[in-house]
Write a protein that holds these residues in place. Structure first.
Motif, PDB file in Angstrom:
ATOM      1  N   PRO A  42       0.813  -1.199  -0.030  1.00  0.00           N
ATOM      2  CA  PRO A  42       0.127  -0.040   0.187  1.00  0.00           C
ATOM      3  C   PRO A  42       0.837   1.349  -0.114  1.00  0.00           C
ATOM      4  N   PHE A  43       0.056   2.144  -0.548  1.00  0.00           N
ATOM      5  CA  PHE A  43       0.929   3.466  -0.629  1.00  0.00           C
ATOM      6  C   PHE A  43       1.011   4.222   0.798  1.00  0.00           C
ATOM      7  N   SER A  44       2.039   5.011   0.838  1.00  0.00           N
ATOM      8  CA  SER A  44       2.331   5.560   2.240  1.00  0.00           C
ATOM      9  C   SER A  44       1.312   6.589   2.891  1.00  0.00           C
ATOM     10  N   LEU A  45       0.899   6.490   3.978  1.00  0.00           N
ATOM     11  CA  LEU A  45       0.236   7.579   4.392  1.00  0.00           C
ATOM     12  C   LEU A  45       0.842   8.899   5.115  1.00  0.00           C
ATOM     13  N   LEU A  46       1.731   8.410   5.943  1.00  0.00           N
ATOM     14  CA  LEU A  46       2.510   9.511   6.896  1.00  0.00           C
ATOM     15  C   LEU A  46       3.830   9.832   6.496  1.00  0.00           C
ATOM     16  N   GLY A  47       4.399   8.953   5.659  1.00  0.00           N
ATOM     17  CA  GLY A  47       5.803   9.077   5.479  1.00  0.00           C
ATOM     18  C   GLY A  47       6.114  10.553   4.682  1.00  0.00           C
TER      19      GLY A  47
END
Length: 190
Positions: A42-47
């Motif tokens: 999954p793509f990063s949410l908070l990076g």
């Protein structure tokens, strides 16, 4: 409470409004969350290049736009802007002489509610994004100490659904506001 007065936009009633406030954002959030949950990586949410920092960069610009649009609408001089909206105008309930009545909205008042709502919600989403970024590491450390190994991915999916619902609400409401500012505000009611 005066600080939350822009949220009165949500109490405006009209047959079409629920689609923009609820159904379209709900559909968008559901699709995005399903895609996220089904991705192998999954793509990063908070990076650093995650969803929240990217959205916060956009919100820095949009907050100013919403406030400028609100100021412009409040002072815009036009014969048609203070007319009641065409067709079945949206209504808001207000107290008048001790009675709660439905008040049909003029274009100016509707747009002021709309852009005030957008400014407040975008500011809150921005603040939540900043707080989420600041407290990600301590929260992850706390959650990974919990013996249930699926807590973090589940919380990410729940966070994404809630966050994207508000983002899609901002998007559909912004597009509605742009339609009224660019097209409908200049058309006569007949």
């Amino acid at each position: 409470m005066k600080l939350l007065a822009p949220l009165r936009y949500l109490s405006i009633r009209h047959d079409e409004k629920r689609r923009y406030d609820l159904w379209y954002p709900l559909a968008g959030a559901t699709v995005l969350t399903l895609i996220y949950a089904l991705l192998e990586v999954p793509f990063s949410l908070l990076g650093k290049s995650g969803l929240v920092p990217q959205v916060n960069g956009l919100l820095q610009v949009l907050i100013g736009f919403y406030i400028a649009a609100l100021a412009a609408i409040s002072t815009f001089s036009s014969a048609t802007i203070d007319e009641k909206m065409a067709g079945t105008p949206p209504v808001i309930k207000e107290m008048y002489r001790g009675n709660l009545i439905n008040v049909p909205l003029a274009r100016r008042r509707f747009l002021c509610f709309l852009f005030g709502y957008l400014a407040l919600v975008s500011f809150v989403v921005f603040a939540c994004g900043v707080l989420a970024s600041l407290f990600t590491k301590p929260a992850v450390d706390f959650i990974t100490g919990i013996p249930v190994n699926y807590a973090l991915p589940t919380l990410k999916v729940i966070f994404l659904f809630c966050y994207s619902f508000v983002l899609f609400n901002l998007t559909t409401t912004t597009l509605l506001g742009l339609y009224y500012l660019s097209v409908r505000i200049h058309q006569p009611n007949d």
